[in-house]
Design a protein around this motif. Structure first.
Motif, mmCIF file in Angstrom:
data_model
loop_
_atom_site.group_PDB
_atom_site.id
_atom_site.type_symbol
_atom_site.label_atom_id
_atom_site.label_comp_id
_atom_site.label_asym_id
_atom_site.label_seq_id
_atom_site.Cartn_x
_atom_site.Cartn_y
_atom_site.Cartn_z
ATOM 1 N N ALA A 105 15.086 -4.659 31.857
ATOM 2 C CA ALA A 105 15.580 -3.757 32.893
ATOM 3 C C ALA A 105 16.776 -2.939 32.441
ATOM 4 C CB ALA A 105 15.946 -4.564 34.140
ATOM 5 N N THR A 106 17.639 -3.527 31.596
ATOM 6 C CA THR A 106 18.878 -2.844 31.206
ATOM 7 C C THR A 106 18.850 -2.267 29.799
ATOM 8 O OG1 THR A 106 19.883 -4.894 30.353
ATOM 9 C CG2 THR A 106 20.212 -4.384 32.697
ATOM 10 N N GLY A 107 17.978 -2.806 28.937
ATOM 11 C CA GLY A 107 17.963 -2.377 27.544
ATOM 12 C C GLY A 107 19.104 -2.941 26.729
ATOM 13 N N GLU A 108 19.819 -3.922 27.280
ATOM 14 C CA GLU A 108 20.955 -4.527 26.587
ATOM 15 C C GLU A 108 20.662 -5.978 26.239
ATOM 16 O OE1 GLU A 108 23.119 -2.607 25.632
ATOM 17 O OE2 GLU A 108 23.148 -0.910 27.025
ATOM 18 N N GLN A 109 21.399 -6.503 25.248
ATOM 19 C CA GLN A 109 21.200 -7.876 24.793
ATOM 20 C C GLN A 109 21.780 -8.884 25.761
ATOM 21 O OE1 GLN A 109 19.407 -8.603 22.204
ATOM 22 N NE2 GLN A 109 19.781 -10.790 21.919
ATOM 23 N N ASP A 110 22.936 -8.556 26.334
ATOM 24 C CA ASP A 110 23.574 -9.448 27.306
ATOM 25 C C ASP A 110 24.482 -8.622 28.206
ATOM 26 O OD1 ASP A 110 24.742 -11.873 28.569
ATOM 27 O OD2 ASP A 110 23.829 -12.903 26.872
ATOM 28 N N ALA A 111 25.302 -9.307 29.016
ATOM 29 C CA ALA A 111 26.027 -8.631 30.087
ATOM 30 C C ALA A 111 27.312 -7.938 29.655
ATOM 31 C CB ALA A 111 26.337 -9.629 31.208
ATOM 32 N N LEU A 112 27.795 -8.165 28.427
ATOM 33 C CA LEU A 112 29.003 -7.498 27.954
ATOM 34 C C LEU A 112 28.697 -6.723 26.678
ATOM 35 C CD1 LEU A 112 32.068 -6.977 28.113
ATOM 36 C CD2 LEU A 112 32.427 -9.076 26.814
ATOM 37 N N ILE A 113 28.972 -5.426 26.718
ATOM 38 C CA ILE A 113 28.708 -4.539 25.593
ATOM 39 C C ILE A 113 30.027 -3.927 25.132
ATOM 40 C CG2 ILE A 113 27.383 -2.555 24.768
ATOM 41 C CD1 ILE A 113 25.681 -4.919 25.732
ATOM 42 N N ASN A 114 30.255 -3.914 23.814
ATOM 43 C CA ASN A 114 31.461 -3.326 23.236
ATOM 44 C C ASN A 114 31.137 -2.030 22.504
ATOM 45 O OD1 ASN A 114 33.589 -5.390 23.755
ATOM 46 N ND2 ASN A 114 32.246 -6.703 22.525
ATOM 47 N N ALA A 115 32.103 -1.136 22.485
ATOM 48 C CA ALA A 115 31.963 0.106 21.711
ATOM 49 C C ALA A 115 33.330 0.512 21.179
ATOM 50 C CB ALA A 115 31.371 1.217 22.562
ATOM 51 N N ARG A 116 33.325 1.249 20.093
ATOM 52 C CA ARG A 116 34.568 1.776 19.528
ATOM 53 C C ARG A 116 34.514 3.295 19.551
ATOM 54 N NH1 ARG A 116 32.293 -0.319 14.627
ATOM 55 N NH2 ARG A 116 33.910 -1.935 14.514
ATOM 56 N N GLY A 117 35.686 3.884 19.714
ATOM 57 C CA GLY A 117 35.759 5.343 19.744
ATOM 58 C C GLY A 117 37.178 5.771 20.064
ATOM 59 N N ALA A 118 37.323 7.010 20.531
ATOM 60 C CA ALA A 118 38.636 7.552 20.858
ATOM 61 C C ALA A 118 38.672 7.980 22.318
ATOM 62 C CB ALA A 118 38.964 8.738 19.959
ATOM 63 N N VAL A 119 39.796 7.709 22.977
ATOM 64 C CA VAL A 119 40.031 8.147 24.352
ATOM 65 C C VAL A 119 41.136 9.184 24.313
ATOM 66 C CG1 VAL A 119 40.653 7.428 26.689
ATOM 67 C CG2 VAL A 119 39.391 5.852 25.200
ATOM 68 N N GLU A 120 40.759 10.441 24.471
ATOM 69 C CA GLU A 120 41.696 11.561 24.328
ATOM 70 C C GLU A 120 42.456 11.470 23.006
ATOM 71 O OE1 GLU A 120 44.189 12.143 27.715
ATOM 72 O OE2 GLU A 120 42.496 12.551 29.054
ATOM 73 N N GLY A 121 41.702 11.183 21.954
ATOM 74 C CA GLY A 121 42.264 11.150 20.610
ATOM 75 C C GLY A 121 42.876 9.836 20.187
ATOM 76 N N ARG A 122 42.980 8.858 21.087
ATOM 77 C CA ARG A 122 43.558 7.555 20.763
ATOM 78 C C ARG A 122 42.439 6.539 20.566
ATOM 79 N NH1 ARG A 122 48.770 6.425 21.264
ATOM 80 N NH2 ARG A 122 47.997 4.856 19.796
ATOM 81 N N ARG A 123 42.386 5.890 19.402
ATOM 82 C CA ARG A 123 41.344 4.929 19.088
ATOM 83 C C ARG A 123 41.464 3.686 19.959
ATOM 84 N NH1 ARG A 123 37.053 6.503 16.570
ATOM 85 N NH2 ARG A 123 36.743 4.363 15.847
ATOM 86 N N ALA A 124 40.315 3.114 20.332
ATOM 87 C CA ALA A 124 40.295 1.898 21.145
ATOM 88 C C ALA A 124 38.930 1.246 21.035
ATOM 89 C CB ALA A 124 40.613 2.215 22.605
ATOM 90 N N VAL A 125 38.901 -0.047 21.325
ATOM 91 C CA VAL A 125 37.641 -0.769 21.516
ATOM 92 C C VAL A 125 37.530 -1.057 23.003
ATOM 93 C CG1 VAL A 125 36.344 -2.886 21.042
ATOM 94 C CG2 VAL A 125 37.663 -1.798 19.215
ATOM 95 N N ILE A 126 36.379 -0.731 23.584
ATOM 96 C CA ILE A 126 36.169 -0.923 25.019
ATOM 97 C C ILE A 126 34.965 -1.825 25.238
ATOM 98 C CG2 ILE A 126 35.627 0.206 27.220
ATOM 99 C CD1 ILE A 126 37.098 2.656 26.276
#
Length: 283
Positions: free
Chosen positions: A100-121
């Motif tokens: 139904a979701t296409g995900e492995q489990d209920a918590l998914i992590n991603a890395r990238g930038a938020v207004e130019g500031r790097r973060a893991v979400i």
């Protein structure tokens, strides 16, 4: 055959038109009928009453990150360690949730930038078995925290859960101290840990990593608590105040730091990261 059946069968009914698009969205709070396109363009927030609908990880990442973000590979964990079965086998429930979701489990992590500031979400998906916390969620939280430590960036977590996953018993409850240790590692590394509480955040998730952030943010109207309202009322034998366990009530009583509308979250998170981890210290 009765005359009524003969008349009904003689009427040429047109086949029901099938469409993949649902044109209308009914707001669960004000019950207004809103065009689905308008609702989605408004970030899944009702334009009439401001009710914040639930959204999944991919949409959340698109709203928060600058272009070019990438998901972290989900950790592999043991499935169905207790061979649990109620009305369905636990393995069947997992397969259905993944389909139904296409995900492995209920918590998914991603890395990238938020207004130019790097973060893991990290984002919990309530559509995956109610966002329940089990071995997979605990392992994903640990991976997200350690990825943030390795990259010297903040870890930001969006919570949405009904609590611990009952099909994993005591193993699901063990994720509470496990995630707490991961937060301690972040603090020891001097990195910000920010929590955004979304609707709903309850049970063992609230009792562990959801309430341990350096800054506690909530979306408007989010349900946040440990036990349910009826359980509390039956225990203390008192009527609870209006809006109890909602984000605004918790803000008024000092349980969280701020309530931020979804449209403002990206900029507010960028401001917090800049304040908690200035660019020179991040370098």
């Amino acid at each position: 055959m009765s005359w009524l059946n003969r008349v009904r069968q003689s009427i040429p009914f047109l086949p029901k038109r099938e469409t993949s698009d649902v044109l209308w969205h009914k707001c669960p709070q004000c019950e207004a009928m809103v065009f689905t396109k308008e609702f989605e363009e408004n970030l899944s927030v009702c334009p009439r009453c401001g009710h914040h609908g639930r959204i999944g990880p991919k949409k959340r990442f698109d709203l928060l990150f600058d272009p070019g973000w990438e998901t972290l590979s989900p950790p592999q964990t043991r499935e169905d360690p207790l061979k649990f079965r109620d009305s369905k086998r636990y393995t069947d429930r997992i397969k259905a949730a993944r389909s139904a979701t296409g995900e492995q489990d209920a918590l998914i992590n991603a890395r990238g930038a938020v207004e130019g500031r790097r973060a893991v979400i990290g984002v919990q998906d309530f559509a995956f078995m109610g966002g329940s916390m089990g071995l997979g969620v605990g392992a994903a939280f640990l991976e997200g925290a350690r990825a943030a430590i390795a990259e010297r960036v903040p870890y930001i977590v969006f919570t949405a859960a009904g609590g611990a996953r009952m099909q994993e018993g005591i193993l699901s409850l063990m994720q509470m101290p496990r995630t707490t240790v991961a937060i301690a590692e972040l603090k020891e590394a001097g990195l910000p840990y920010i929590v955004v509480l979304t609707d709903p955040t309850t049970g063992g998730v609230t009792a562990s990593y959801a309430m341990l952030g350096d800054v506690q943010i909530a979306e408007p109207g989010a349900l946040i608590g440990f036990a349910g309202q009826r359980v509390i009322e039956s225990t203390i034998r008192e009527k609870l105040p209006e809006g109890f366990q909602r984000a605004e009530y918790l803000l008024e009583h000092g349980m969280i730091d701020m309530v931020v509308p979804r449209a403002e979250l990206r900029h507010r998170l960028a401001q917090l990261v800049e304040y908690l981890q200035p660019r020179d210290s991040a370098a």
